[in-house]
Design a protein around this motif. Structure first.
Motif, PDB file in Angstrom:
ATOM      1  N   PHE A 142     -20.375 -40.291  24.422  1.00 42.28           N
ATOM      2  CA  PHE A 142     -19.691 -39.528  25.269  1.00 42.28           C
ATOM      3  C   PHE A 142     -19.716 -40.340  26.636  1.00 42.28           C
ATOM      4  N   SER A 143     -20.616 -40.488  27.055  1.00 38.83           N
ATOM      5  CA  SER A 143     -20.958 -41.306  28.446  1.00 38.83           C
ATOM      6  C   SER A 143     -20.156 -42.636  28.559  1.00 38.83           C
ATOM      7  N   ALA A 195     -19.610 -42.844  37.227  1.00 34.41           N
ATOM      8  CA  ALA A 195     -19.710 -44.460  37.081  1.00 34.41           C
ATOM      9  C   ALA A 195     -18.603 -44.981  37.696  1.00 34.41           C
ATOM     10  N   ARG A 196     -17.463 -44.710  37.202  1.00 34.44           N
ATOM     11  CA  ARG A 196     -16.176 -45.337  37.486  1.00 34.44           C
ATOM     12  C   ARG A 196     -15.819 -45.423  38.954  1.00 34.44           C
ATOM     13  N   ASN A 241     -28.037 -41.944  34.109  1.00 35.39           N
ATOM     14  CA  ASN A 241     -27.386 -40.862  33.650  1.00 35.39           C
ATOM     15  C   ASN A 241     -27.315 -40.471  32.154  1.00 35.39           C
ATOM     16  N   ILE A 256     -17.623 -43.756  26.270  1.00 42.95           N
ATOM     17  CA  ILE A 256     -16.388 -43.897  26.195  1.00 42.95           C
ATOM     18  C   ILE A 256     -15.662 -43.325  27.657  1.00 42.95           C
ATOM     19  N   GLY A 257     -16.244 -42.453  28.310  1.00 42.03           N
ATOM     20  CA  GLY A 257     -15.828 -42.163  29.714  1.00 42.03           C
ATOM     21  C   GLY A 257     -15.561 -43.271  30.608  1.00 42.03           C
ATOM     22  N   VAL A 258     -16.528 -44.419  30.434  1.00 38.14           N
ATOM     23  CA  VAL A 258     -16.582 -45.478  31.445  1.00 38.14           C
ATOM     24  C   VAL A 258     -15.686 -46.520  30.661  1.00 38.14           C
ATOM     25  N   ASP A 313     -20.315 -32.205  32.419  1.00 32.58           N
ATOM     26  CA  ASP A 313     -20.965 -33.503  32.606  1.00 32.58           C
ATOM     27  C   ASP A 313     -20.163 -34.511  33.420  1.00 32.58           C
ATOM     28  N   PHE A 361     -25.953 -45.676  35.788  1.00 28.44           N
ATOM     29  CA  PHE A 361     -25.169 -45.029  34.676  1.00 28.44           C
ATOM     30  C   PHE A 361     -26.228 -44.867  33.531  1.00 28.44           C
ATOM     31  N   VAL A 401     -28.336 -37.452  29.965  1.00 33.24           N
ATOM     32  CA  VAL A 401     -27.384 -36.435  29.222  1.00 33.24           C
ATOM     33  C   VAL A 401     -28.064 -36.539  27.770  1.00 33.24           C
ATOM     34  N   SER A 414     -20.922 -37.654  34.676  1.00 31.65           N
ATOM     35  CA  SER A 414     -21.487 -38.838  34.691  1.00 31.65           C
ATOM     36  C   SER A 414     -20.839 -40.056  34.665  1.00 31.65           C
ATOM     37  N   ALA A 415     -19.724 -40.062  33.515  1.00 31.25           N
ATOM     38  CA  ALA A 415     -19.042 -41.006  33.389  1.00 31.25           C
ATOM     39  C   ALA A 415     -17.864 -41.400  34.472  1.00 31.25           C
TER      40      ALA A 415
END
Lengths: 394, 297
Positions: B252-253, A218-219, B9, B255-257, A212, B6, B13, A214-215
């Motif tokens: 999870f999504s 997005a950045r 997405n 946190i990543g951002v 995955d 986002f 997910v 996607s995060a």
């Protein structure tokens, strides 16, 4: 009288034997054993399994030409399962079987342990494509080599290509933190790119297996400053996910990376729609443009295996055997120390390009050019060889 | 507009993760067994897609049906051949058997097909990007959301309104009682495996749809997701699994951002920190159930 009468016939027999040897027939002496500790299962298998086919082809060719030092060559591979402990055990087994040289799994973590056993036993150990700068005499011993360019070269070559040839100055870096290879590759790329005068806008991470992106995407999308290209240091299967996710979002920026991109599975996975503007450097290229000798190699390969070579990873396996053969011939023996010395002294013209090792004191650093390849509509095209003008320190 | 992209997405997910978790918890609900071979069902679906795509000219949609049916059949067979024999034994024996089945399936793929990643042909719709109201996203994301939600609605209907669904839910609540009332144990358990296989098959389409390739170890990721999601959501409840899947995907999504660059390396650590916090506050998971039965034999 009978005894004397036999002398002429004995002479004839000896003559026949000698002629046979000179004529290319391998002698009935004990064969030279090349021990393979390559991984046929686990995460390194995708590199090692094709290499084994290359090794077998080279061994057949050399035997047909009379072997090494007049002795037949035998190749035995024991699956090291992409596992450091198994690698070490397999190394011990091969030494016990009387191996004269060892070819380990193509990775420092998964192949290094077999080389330590070879070093202990005083025989040469040479990897096909382990590219960690640790894979050399400093960390593993003075009889250990790798045919591959180190990550210092692999990272620096694409940095030079991007900055000098393409004029790209801003990069977004994504590093897969799952194994050391991807981390060190990013590190050397970044170091070289900054040295050249480029700017690294952001360093993001990814973990193999997450499937995955996607995060991270997005950045990239929300970043105020857009990069000229994205450097992605990862490997299959997640590399396919990363590239597809970037392209799915409509981002057409060039994507750049190292030798893990050189995988037919990736070319198909990104396909004609998403497999554009992807650049990477690798060990060689399966076409005569990269090296005229590839044509003969391909013919020989098709004759033996009945299909075209499908992955670049076959060639380093083929090269390794020829390097060993030439070095043993020059040393006139299979003795590890002498063969290693010959390998340090000699230069090799391989399918995967010109290769020269430094001496043991300076780590057996390989001097080798990187092949730059570009994907267009999912089809790889060879762009040229690059030898970075300067290299980051290992 | 990036925010909307986002969010799409993240929902894509989350809904896929919810589906993944549901497939695992259907088995757990009845047998109280974590099926570690669940990921391999997804792998089976992926390899069927690859084999059909690489060797025949059958349209993708039919290949997809073959993949789903194949995963159902393999799931049923694992129950029939392996789990049924040890069901009466200890839970440990059952768990070890699931590991054995997982290893067996993985290595079969490795030996029969290849250790290398095999590219799976995808229909054009999986390589299409669409832009609506300035929001650019992939058709795959939209498809994932639509199909996952359709599956969840369909399964809800099955569990609420069909005899099989009611029997499955009853068995999950109190298996002995359900048996005494005349529901055949083997039938219920086999149905659960077939259903779990069907979900795994559908998941495989979208999981493979992201990467367009399949490897023998591809099942590990979904298995871990399913496991963590069910722990968050509550292992005893089907709703819990779905909630857990969504929560896991969204956390999870985000946190990543939201993490600053220096902390990005610790993405997983933060993820699991949140999981631990959830478990400290709600040890049974986010969704609690009325019944809590021991495992049945």
């Amino acid at each position: 009288m009978i005894r004397f009468a036999r002398i002429p016939s004995l002479l004839i027999m000896v003559t026949i034997l000698l002629t046979a040897c000179a004529g290319g027939q391998p002698a009935a002496e004990k064969p030279i054993l090349i021990g393979g500790a390559l991984a046929l299962t686990g995460i390194n298998a995708y590199v090692d399994e094709p290499a084994v086919r290359g090794i077998q082809l080279a061994v057949d060719e050399i035997n047909a030409k009379g072997g090494i030092l007049g002795r037949n060559v035998e190749f035995v591979n024991l699956d090291s399962k992409s596992d450091p402990v198994t690698s070490s055990n397999v190394g011990v087994q091969l030494v016990e079987r009387g191996a004269n040289a060892i070819i380990p799994a193509a990775d420092f973590d998964m192949g290094g342990p077999a080389c330590r056993e070879a070093q202990k036993a005083g025989i040469v150990c040479i990897s096909t494509t382990a590219s960690s700068p640790l894979f050399g005499s400093e960390a593993l011993g003075d009889k250990v080599f790798t045919l591959s360019m180190w990550n210092t070269t692999m990272g620096a070559a694409t940095a030079e290509y991007a900055f000098k040839e393409k004029g790209w100055t801003k990069v977004w870096v994504v590093t897969d933190t799952f194994i050391d290879y991807t981390k060190s590759l990013s590190r050397y790329f970044i170091e070289q790119f900054k040295t050249l005068g480029g700017t690294v806008l952001f360093e993001d991470t990814y973990t193999q297996g997450a499937q995955d992106f996607s995060a991270q995407l997005a950045r990239i999308q929300s970043s105020a400053q857009q990069p000229d290209f994205i450097y992605v240091s990862s490997y299959m299967p997640d590399l396919g996910t990363i590239i597809r996710t970037i392209r799915e979002a409509g981002i057409q920026l060039p994507i750049v990376g190292g030798d893990t991109y050189d995988d037919p599975g990736l070319f198909e996975a990104v396909g004609a729609d998403y497999g554009n503007e992807v650049y990477f450097d690798t060990h060689g290229f399966l076409s005569a443009e990269a090296n005229p000798r590839v044509t003969d190699f391909t013919t020989a390969y098709v004759a033996k295996f009945g299909k075209d070579p499908e992955a670049v990873w076959i060639m380093p396996g083929y090269d390794v055997v020829y390097v060993l053969a030439k070095a043993m011939e020059k040393a006139g023996t299979t003795d590890g120390a002498k063969v290693a010395k010959a390998m340090e002294d000699m230069e090799f013209d391989n399918l995967t390009g010109h290769l020269d090792w430094s001496d043991a004191a300076s780590g057996h650093m390989p001097t080798k050019a990187a092949a730059i390849v570009r994907l267009t509509a999912g089809v790889p095209k060879f762009l040229g060889w690059i030898t970075p003008a300067t290299l980051p320190a290992p | 507009m990036i925010v909307f992209e986002f969010i799409i997405n993240a929902i894509s997910v989350g809904s896929l993760y919810a589906l993944i978790a549901l497939g695992l918890v259907i088995i757990y609900g009845i047998l109280k067994m974590v099926n570690f071979a669940y990921g391999e069902l997804i792998m089976v679906g992926g390899y069927l897609l690859y084999l059909v795509g690489a060797n025949t000219n059958i349209p993708w949609l039919i290949a997809a049906v073959i993949a789903v049916v194949g995963a159902m059949v393999v799931s049923y067979l694992t129950e029939l051949v392996a789990f049924r024999k040890v069901r009466e034994k200890s839970l440990t024996a059952l768990l070890i058997t699931t590991f054995a089945v997982s290893t067996l399936l993985q290595n079969s793929a490795l030996i029969i097909i290849s250790p290398r990643a095999k590219a799976v042909a995808l229909p054009q719709i999986f390589s299409t990007t669409i832009t609506i109201f300035n929001i650019t996203t992939s058709m795959r994301n939209i498809l994932t959301i639509v199909v996952s939600i359709a599956m969840l609605v369909g399964l809800t209907f099955l569990f609420r309104n069909t005899i099989l669904g009611i029997a499955l839910r009853a068995a999950a609540d109190d298996f002995q009682m359900t048996r005494m009332l005349g529901v055949p144990a083997n039938l219920v358990i086999s149905s659960a495996f077939v259903l779990s296989g069907a979900i795994a098959g559908v998941v495989s389409l979208f999981w493979i749809g992201r990467t367009a390739s399949v490897t023998p170890t591809i099942g590990l990721g979904p298995l871990l997701i399913a496991f963590v999601a069910t722990v968050i959501g509550g292992m005893r409840s089907l709703v819990g699994a779905v909630v857990g899947g969504f929560v896991y995907g969204l956390i999870f999504s985000f946190i990543g951002v939201l993490l600053p660059q220096v902390l990005l390396d610790y993405r997983e650590a933060f993820m699991f920190l949140i999981v631990i916090l959830i478990l400290l506050l709600r040890p049974e998971g986010l969704v609690r159930v009325k019944y809590a039965q021991e495992r049945v034999g």
